[in-house]
Structure formats: C-alpha cells, structure tokens
Motif scaffolding. Structure first.
Motif, PDB file in Angstrom:
ATOM      1  N   ASP A  41     -13.760   1.198 -10.196  1.00  0.00           N
ATOM      2  CA  ASP A  41     -14.095   2.514  -9.663  1.00  0.00           C
ATOM      3  C   ASP A  41     -13.065   3.518 -10.194  1.00  0.00           C
ATOM      4  OD1 ASP A  41     -14.732   4.763  -8.276  1.00  0.00           O
ATOM      5  OD2 ASP A  41     -14.288   3.954  -6.279  1.00  0.00           O
ATOM      6  N   PRO A  42     -13.482   4.437 -11.068  1.00  0.00           N
ATOM      7  CA  PRO A  42     -12.508   5.346 -11.688  1.00  0.00           C
ATOM      8  C   PRO A  42     -11.872   6.326 -10.707  1.00  0.00           C
ATOM      9  CG  PRO A  42     -14.744   5.991 -12.258  1.00  0.00           C
ATOM     10  CD  PRO A  42     -14.848   4.686 -11.554  1.00  0.00           C
ATOM     11  N   ASP A  43     -12.514   6.539  -9.564  1.00  0.00           N
ATOM     12  CA  ASP A  43     -11.977   7.494  -8.590  1.00  0.00           C
ATOM     13  C   ASP A  43     -10.848   6.910  -7.752  1.00  0.00           C
ATOM     14  OD1 ASP A  43     -13.797   9.450  -9.394  1.00  0.00           O
ATOM     15  OD2 ASP A  43     -15.346   8.682  -8.032  1.00  0.00           O
ATOM     16  N   THR A  44     -10.706   5.587  -7.743  1.00  0.00           N
ATOM     17  CA  THR A  44      -9.687   4.973  -6.891  1.00  0.00           C
ATOM     18  C   THR A  44      -8.691   4.105  -7.665  1.00  0.00           C
ATOM     19  OG1 THR A  44     -11.207   3.135  -6.434  1.00  0.00           O
ATOM     20  CG2 THR A  44     -11.180   4.961  -4.849  1.00  0.00           C
ATOM     21  N   CYS A  45      -8.994   3.794  -8.921  1.00  0.00           N
ATOM     22  CA  CYS A  45      -8.083   2.975  -9.729  1.00  0.00           C
ATOM     23  C   CYS A  45      -6.793   3.753  -9.998  1.00  0.00           C
ATOM     24  CB  CYS A  45      -8.751   2.588 -11.047  1.00  0.00           C
ATOM     25  SG  CYS A  45      -7.652   1.740 -12.205  1.00  0.00           S
ATOM     26  N   LEU A  46      -5.660   3.138  -9.712  1.00  0.00           N
ATOM     27  CA  LEU A  46      -4.368   3.813  -9.873  1.00  0.00           C
ATOM     28  C   LEU A  46      -4.071   4.130 -11.341  1.00  0.00           C
ATOM     29  CD1 LEU A  46      -2.154   1.775  -7.357  1.00  0.00           C
ATOM     30  CD2 LEU A  46      -3.261   3.995  -7.005  1.00  0.00           C
ATOM     31  N   TYR A  47      -4.484   3.247 -12.243  1.00  0.00           N
ATOM     32  CA  TYR A  47      -4.233   3.509 -13.665  1.00  0.00           C
ATOM     33  C   TYR A  47      -5.069   4.677 -14.163  1.00  0.00           C
ATOM     34  CZ  TYR A  47      -3.590   2.911 -18.653  1.00  0.00           C
ATOM     35  OH  TYR A  47      -3.287   3.139 -19.976  1.00  0.00           O
ATOM     36  N   LEU A  48      -6.342   4.706 -13.780  1.00  0.00           N
ATOM     37  CA  LEU A  48      -7.233   5.762 -14.266  1.00  0.00           C
ATOM     38  C   LEU A  48      -6.924   7.109 -13.620  1.00  0.00           C
ATOM     39  CD1 LEU A  48     -10.571   3.748 -14.350  1.00  0.00           C
ATOM     40  CD2 LEU A  48      -9.094   4.344 -16.274  1.00  0.00           C
ATOM     41  N   GLN A  49      -6.207   7.076 -12.498  1.00  0.00           N
ATOM     42  CA  GLN A  49      -5.814   8.323 -11.851  1.00  0.00           C
ATOM     43  C   GLN A  49      -4.511   8.863 -12.446  1.00  0.00           C
ATOM     44  OE1 GLN A  49      -7.538  10.187  -9.441  1.00  0.00           O
ATOM     45  NE2 GLN A  49      -9.145   8.784 -10.131  1.00  0.00           N
ATOM     46  N   ASP A  50      -3.476   8.053 -12.479  1.00  0.00           N
ATOM     47  CA  ASP A  50      -2.205   8.542 -13.024  1.00  0.00           C
ATOM     48  C   ASP A  50      -1.380   7.442 -13.697  1.00  0.00           C
ATOM     49  OD1 ASP A  50      -1.498   7.154 -10.780  1.00  0.00           O
ATOM     50  OD2 ASP A  50      -0.998   8.927  -9.600  1.00  0.00           O
ATOM     51  N   GLU A  51      -2.065   6.388 -14.176  1.00  0.00           N
ATOM     52  CA  GLU A  51      -1.439   5.318 -14.958  1.00  0.00           C
ATOM     53  C   GLU A  51      -0.287   4.640 -14.214  1.00  0.00           C
ATOM     54  OE1 GLU A  51      -0.471   6.504 -18.913  1.00  0.00           O
ATOM     55  OE2 GLU A  51      -2.501   7.212 -19.358  1.00  0.00           O
ATOM     56  N   LYS A  52      -0.463   4.378 -12.944  1.00  0.00           N
ATOM     57  CA  LYS A  52       0.588   3.739 -12.147  1.00  0.00           C
ATOM     58  C   LYS A  52       0.496   2.220 -12.116  1.00  0.00           C
ATOM     59  CE  LYS A  52       1.823   7.387  -8.858  1.00  0.00           C
ATOM     60  NZ  LYS A  52       1.850   7.782  -7.422  1.00  0.00           N
ATOM     61  N   CYS A  53      -0.698   1.679 -12.355  1.00  0.00           N
ATOM     62  CA  CYS A  53      -0.873   0.231 -12.193  1.00  0.00           C
ATOM     63  C   CYS A  53      -1.858  -0.301 -13.217  1.00  0.00           C
ATOM     64  CB  CYS A  53      -1.379  -0.056 -10.773  1.00  0.00           C
ATOM     65  SG  CYS A  53      -1.916  -1.766 -10.507  1.00  0.00           S
ATOM     66  N   ASN A  54      -1.544  -1.434 -13.817  1.00  0.00           N
ATOM     67  CA  ASN A  54      -2.500  -2.121 -14.702  1.00  0.00           C
ATOM     68  C   ASN A  54      -2.379  -3.635 -14.534  1.00  0.00           C
ATOM     69  OD1 ASN A  54      -0.096  -2.592 -15.966  1.00  0.00           O
ATOM     70  ND2 ASN A  54      -0.769  -1.920 -18.009  1.00  0.00           N
ATOM     71  N   ILE A  55      -2.152  -4.060 -13.291  1.00  0.00           N
ATOM     72  CA  ILE A  55      -1.944  -5.487 -13.018  1.00  0.00           C
ATOM     73  C   ILE A  55      -3.162  -6.323 -13.400  1.00  0.00           C
ATOM     74  CG2 ILE A  55      -2.744  -5.367 -10.613  1.00  0.00           C
ATOM     75  CD1 ILE A  55      -0.505  -7.390  -9.945  1.00  0.00           C
ATOM     76  N   CYS A  56      -4.370  -5.740 -13.306  1.00  0.00           N
ATOM     77  CA  CYS A  56      -5.592  -6.480 -13.637  1.00  0.00           C
ATOM     78  C   CYS A  56      -5.611  -6.905 -15.099  1.00  0.00           C
ATOM     79  CB  CYS A  56      -6.830  -5.656 -13.295  1.00  0.00           C
ATOM     80  SG  CYS A  56      -6.868  -4.025 -14.068  1.00  0.00           S
ATOM     81  N   VAL A  57      -5.013  -6.084 -15.969  1.00  0.00           N
ATOM     82  CA  VAL A  57      -4.968  -6.413 -17.397  1.00  0.00           C
ATOM     83  C   VAL A  57      -4.157  -7.680 -17.631  1.00  0.00           C
ATOM     84  CG1 VAL A  57      -4.251  -5.617 -19.684  1.00  0.00           C
ATOM     85  CG2 VAL A  57      -5.215  -3.992 -18.044  1.00  0.00           C
ATOM     86  N   GLY A  58      -3.040  -7.804 -16.919  1.00  0.00           N
ATOM     87  CA  GLY A  58      -2.153  -8.948 -17.117  1.00  0.00           C
ATOM     88  C   GLY A  58      -2.685 -10.250 -16.558  1.00  0.00           C
ATOM     89  N   VAL A  59      -3.459 -10.182 -15.457  1.00  0.00           N
ATOM     90  CA  VAL A  59      -3.916 -11.424 -14.823  1.00  0.00           C
ATOM     91  C   VAL A  59      -5.232 -11.933 -15.403  1.00  0.00           C
ATOM     92  CG1 VAL A  59      -2.714 -10.891 -12.674  1.00  0.00           C
ATOM     93  CG2 VAL A  59      -5.121 -10.206 -12.940  1.00  0.00           C
ATOM     94  N   CYS A  60      -5.922 -11.113 -16.184  1.00  0.00           N
ATOM     95  CA  CYS A  60      -7.213 -11.546 -16.755  1.00  0.00           C
ATOM     96  C   CYS A  60      -6.962 -12.447 -17.956  1.00  0.00           C
ATOM     97  CB  CYS A  60      -8.058 -10.341 -17.158  1.00  0.00           C
ATOM     98  SG  CYS A  60      -9.663 -10.803 -17.850  1.00  0.00           S
TER      99      CYS A  60
END
Length: 256
Positions: free
Chosen positions: A189-208
């Motif tokens: 969801d682009p409206d709530t994802c921290l990375y897509l809002q202000d690039e604060k989190c991308n933990i999903c990239v690392g665990v996939c």
C-alpha cells in the motif's frame, strides 16, 4: 443384367449447372480467406472488465468456447464483492465455496489472461477492432518471483486497517489481499509504506529470499487489441452515513 429404367424415372433429377459449382467454389475460397485473416488478428479476443463473480463466469464461458480472454480487475485479486460475503442466498453456501474453484479454473485456463491491479484508461476503435489502453498499477512486488510465503508480511512493522475486512481488522502495509487470492501475490500500500512515504524502512527487501520486492516499480501502460468488450464493473456499497438515519455513524450500536 441391370434393370431397365422405367419411363419417367429420372424426371426429378436436376440437370448439372456449372454456375452452381463455381459459386460453391468461390464461397469456399472466400471462407478460407476470411479464416486466414482472422487467424492472425485479434477479432476473436474478448476483454472482460471486472473480476467479480459475473466477470469470472463470463471469462470462463468464453474461454471454454475457444475465445482468448483478458480478465481485467482493478483490485489486487479477482473475486469482487462476493469474496467478502459469508453465506449466500438461497442455498446458504459460503461465498468462497462457490468462488474459489472458479478462481483456480480461471488461473489455470490457457485461454484466460488475468490482469489484476489494472484499470482501463481509454478505448479506441469499433466493434470487432478495439484498442484498449490499460494502466497497470505498481504492486512493488515482482509477480513471477513472489511465492506468497508472506515472510515480508511478518517482518513489516506498519499496521493498517484491512480494506478487505471493511477496516474492521488490521493488516500490514505489505500483504496478500485475502488468503484465497488469485494471484496469490503480496502488494504494498503506497499510502502507508514507510519507504514509499519518506524512505525510512525497507526491511521487506532484505527478508525476501526470492528478491521479489521492487520498491522502484512504476505505473505501466499496456495496449491490448480485442474484438469485443464485456463490462461487469460490479457495484459500490451505499454509505448510510449520508442519510444520517437512526444515528448511524454517530452511535456505535446502530449498524446496517
């Protein structure tokens, strides 16, 4: 010895006319030419807009009859409003008992191409020859790499209201729309994802483990040529707050 013909025995036999035979050969040639021209065209392809129960059934009927079908749905999965129901009239069967076998049949049918998270931008042409421009919204997940394991969902720190459950429960910013979804692929969801809002989190990239997360995906425009279009857009639920009857929307115990 052959029996001699009786008088008048052949009077009903029509004499040979070369013109009729020539006409049949010309008609046959025209039909063959027409078939060859259709074989390399999109005249027999059909687009079904709306992936609810009516669109799913229309797609299955057409595909079984031999037509190539593009099933277009704006949500992340097919199913529509029926997937959100519990018991259905008149048999009291659960909605998923009816729909989920059709999900699988659509997904496996060689004549059906499912295009989810996709909307129609414009339609040009005429009956038998349409060019449809579609806008494919970014999932931020590579569909052919995602296995639906939901490890990314477990690690995502953001809780959001679940749109599938009418916001009555919570889900993560990255999640599968519902457990029987087709395709069984997560979306962000682009409206709530921290990375897509202000690039604060991308933990999903690392665990996939399948490298299926692509936080830089962009909107795509796709053109599809079809001969016919079926509209099955479904409906939107009426919001009774607009009327304000019986205190709905202001009193918690007033429901509909």
């Amino acid at each position: 010895m052959a029996k001699p013909a009786e008088p008048g025995e052949y009077k009903n036999i029509k004499p040979y006319k070369g013109g009729e035979l020539e006409k049949e050969l010309v008609d046959k040639e025209r039909i063959e030419q027409l078939c060859k021209s259709f074989a390399n065209s999109h005249f027999g392809d059909v687009m079904v807009v709306g992936g609810g129960i009516s669109g799913i059934q229309a797609a299955l009927d057409l595909a079984t009859a031999g037509f190539k079908v593009y099933l277009v749905e704006k949500s992340p999965t097919i199913g529509g409003k029926m997937a959100q129901l519990d018991k259905t009239f008149p048999t009291n069967d659960c909605s998923m008992c009816i729909e989920s076998p059709k999900f699988i049949e659509c997904d496996r049918h060689p004549n059906i191409e499912i295009l989810t998270y996709t909307e129609v931008d414009r339609v040009e042409g005429e009956a038998g020859d349409f060019t449809v421009t579609l806008i494919k919204k970014p999932r931020y997940v590579i569909e052919n790499k995602c296995t639906g394991c939901t490890v990314c969902v477990e690690y995502c720190p953001v809780m959001v209201p679940d749109p599938f459950n009418q916001d009555l429960s919570s889900n993560k910013a990255i999640h599968i729309y519902f457990s029987q979804a087709v395709p069984l692929v997560t979306y962000i969801d682009p409206d709530t994802c921290l990375y897509l809002q202000d690039e604060k989190c991308n933990i999903c990239v690392g665990v996939c483990k399948n490298n299926a997360i692509d936080l830089h995906q962009k909107e795509e425009k796709v053109e599809v040529e079809v001969g016919a279009i079926i509209l099955s857009p479904g409906y939107e639920i009426f919001d009774p707050k607009l009327r304000g009857d019986y205190g709905y929307g202001t009193m918690e115990n007033v429901i509909t």
